[in-house]
Scaffold this motif. Structure first.
Motif, PDB file in Angstrom:
ATOM      1  N   LYS A  61      14.253  -0.492  -7.643  1.00 54.18           N
ATOM      2  CA  LYS A  61      14.120   0.053  -8.990  1.00 54.18           C
ATOM      3  C   LYS A  61      15.299   0.985  -9.211  1.00 54.18           C
ATOM      4  O   LYS A  61      15.515   1.921  -8.426  1.00 54.18           O
ATOM      5  CB  LYS A  61      12.798   0.805  -9.153  1.00 54.18           C
ATOM      6  CG  LYS A  61      12.651   1.447 -10.538  1.00 54.18           C
ATOM      7  CD  LYS A  61      11.368   2.257 -10.641  1.00 54.18           C
ATOM      8  CE  LYS A  61      11.266   2.926 -12.003  1.00 54.18           C
ATOM      9  NZ  LYS A  61      10.050   3.786 -12.101  1.00 54.18           N
ATOM     10  N   MET A  85      16.148  -3.522 -12.144  1.00 55.91           N
ATOM     11  CA  MET A  85      15.094  -4.162 -11.363  1.00 55.91           C
ATOM     12  C   MET A  85      15.594  -5.503 -10.846  1.00 55.91           C
ATOM     13  O   MET A  85      16.690  -5.951 -11.228  1.00 55.91           O
ATOM     14  CB  MET A  85      13.823  -4.358 -12.213  1.00 55.91           C
ATOM     15  CG  MET A  85      14.019  -5.246 -13.428  1.00 55.91           C
ATOM     16  SD  MET A  85      12.537  -5.365 -14.447  1.00 55.91           S
ATOM     17  CE  MET A  85      12.425  -3.659 -15.040  1.00 55.91           C
ATOM     18  N   LYS A 133      13.242   3.454  -5.892  1.00 59.47           N
ATOM     19  CA  LYS A 133      11.892   3.086  -5.468  1.00 59.47           C
ATOM     20  C   LYS A 133      11.569   3.611  -4.077  1.00 59.47           C
ATOM     21  O   LYS A 133      10.408   3.686  -3.677  1.00 59.47           O
ATOM     22  CB  LYS A 133      11.744   1.560  -5.499  1.00 59.47           C
ATOM     23  CG  LYS A 133      10.303   1.072  -5.483  1.00 59.47           C
ATOM     24  CD  LYS A 133      10.248  -0.412  -5.755  1.00 59.47           C
ATOM     25  CE  LYS A 133       8.804  -0.881  -5.865  1.00 59.47           C
ATOM     26  NZ  LYS A 133       8.718  -2.334  -6.176  1.00 59.47           N
TER      27      LYS A 133
END
Length: 223
Positions: A61, A85, A133
């Motif tokens: 991410k 993404m 992420k």
């Protein structure tokens, strides 16, 4: 150099990542790699691919990445971008006129091309990535470029020796197989002749009554 760890919120669904962390003692999921060969020789004036790929066991991410060139301790940024993404292509900012981004997020590839290289381009190139992420954990891989006038070739005399030795080995192998075939052929021919001799001798002796078989003999009639 820092390596990331799996995010706590995905520990249940990412058991493989947790297992990986336990096995390798805390090595993070995010990793960038320049491949098995991290040093390459290239001819002056040619175009070189600087390879780099990334991987993460929990996905990405807002993955930030960049390329730097180590100019005797001074880090010169070549390009940078953010991949929002997985599968979304980044908008890459390039800061060097001879650098071209050729990667794709669809293949986790963040490689670049360096056009018309010169001897001044020789040195270490750093591929860096940081994954939001994974709480912005990051990883760096180094690719070393060597610029030469010409690629070194294998000594021709050594090549001749190798070819000669291989030719001799193959030649001896063929001669051995031919001799072996001839010997086997003669042995088989000799066996066949011996068998024919024995069979024909047996037939002749049987016909002449001397094969060892008992012949009925009648006693001479009495006067």
């Amino acid at each position: 150099m820092f390596r990331g760890a799996c995010h706590p919120s995905v520990l249940v669904s990412s058991s493989s990542c947790v297992l990986l962390l336990l096995v390798v003692g805390g090595v993070g999921a995010l990793e960038v790699s320049t491949g098995k060969v991290s040093t390459v020789e290239a001819i002056n004036g040619s175009t070189v691919l600087l390879p780099c790929t990334y991987s993460s066991c929990i996905g990405i991410k807002n993955l930030y990445f960049n390329w730097h060139y180590d100019d005797n301790g001074t880090m010169l940024k070549l390009c940078e971008a953010v991949i929002p993404m997985e599968g979304v292509e980044p908008k890459v900012s390039v800061f060097h006129e001879r650098v071209e981004f050729v990667g794709s997020s669809k293949s986790n590839n963040i490689s670049i091309l360096l056009w018309n290289i010169t001897f001044e381009d020789q040195g270490a190139y750093l591929c860096f990535a940081r994954n939001e992420k994974e709480k912005f954990r990051n990883h760096t891989a180094v690719f070393t470029l060597l610029v030469v006038d010409q690629i070194k070739e294998l000594d021709k005399s050594l090549t001749v020796i190798i070819v000669s030795v291989l030719g001799a080995v193959i030649g001896f192998s063929i001669i051995f197989m031919v001799i072996k075939g001839l010997v086997v052929h003669f042995l088989l021919s000799g066996d066949e002749k011996t068998k024919e001799c024995l069979v024909s001798s047996g037939i002749d002796n049987t016909e002449n009554g001397v094969s060892g078989a008992r012949a009925d003999s009648k006693a001479p009639p009495k006067a």
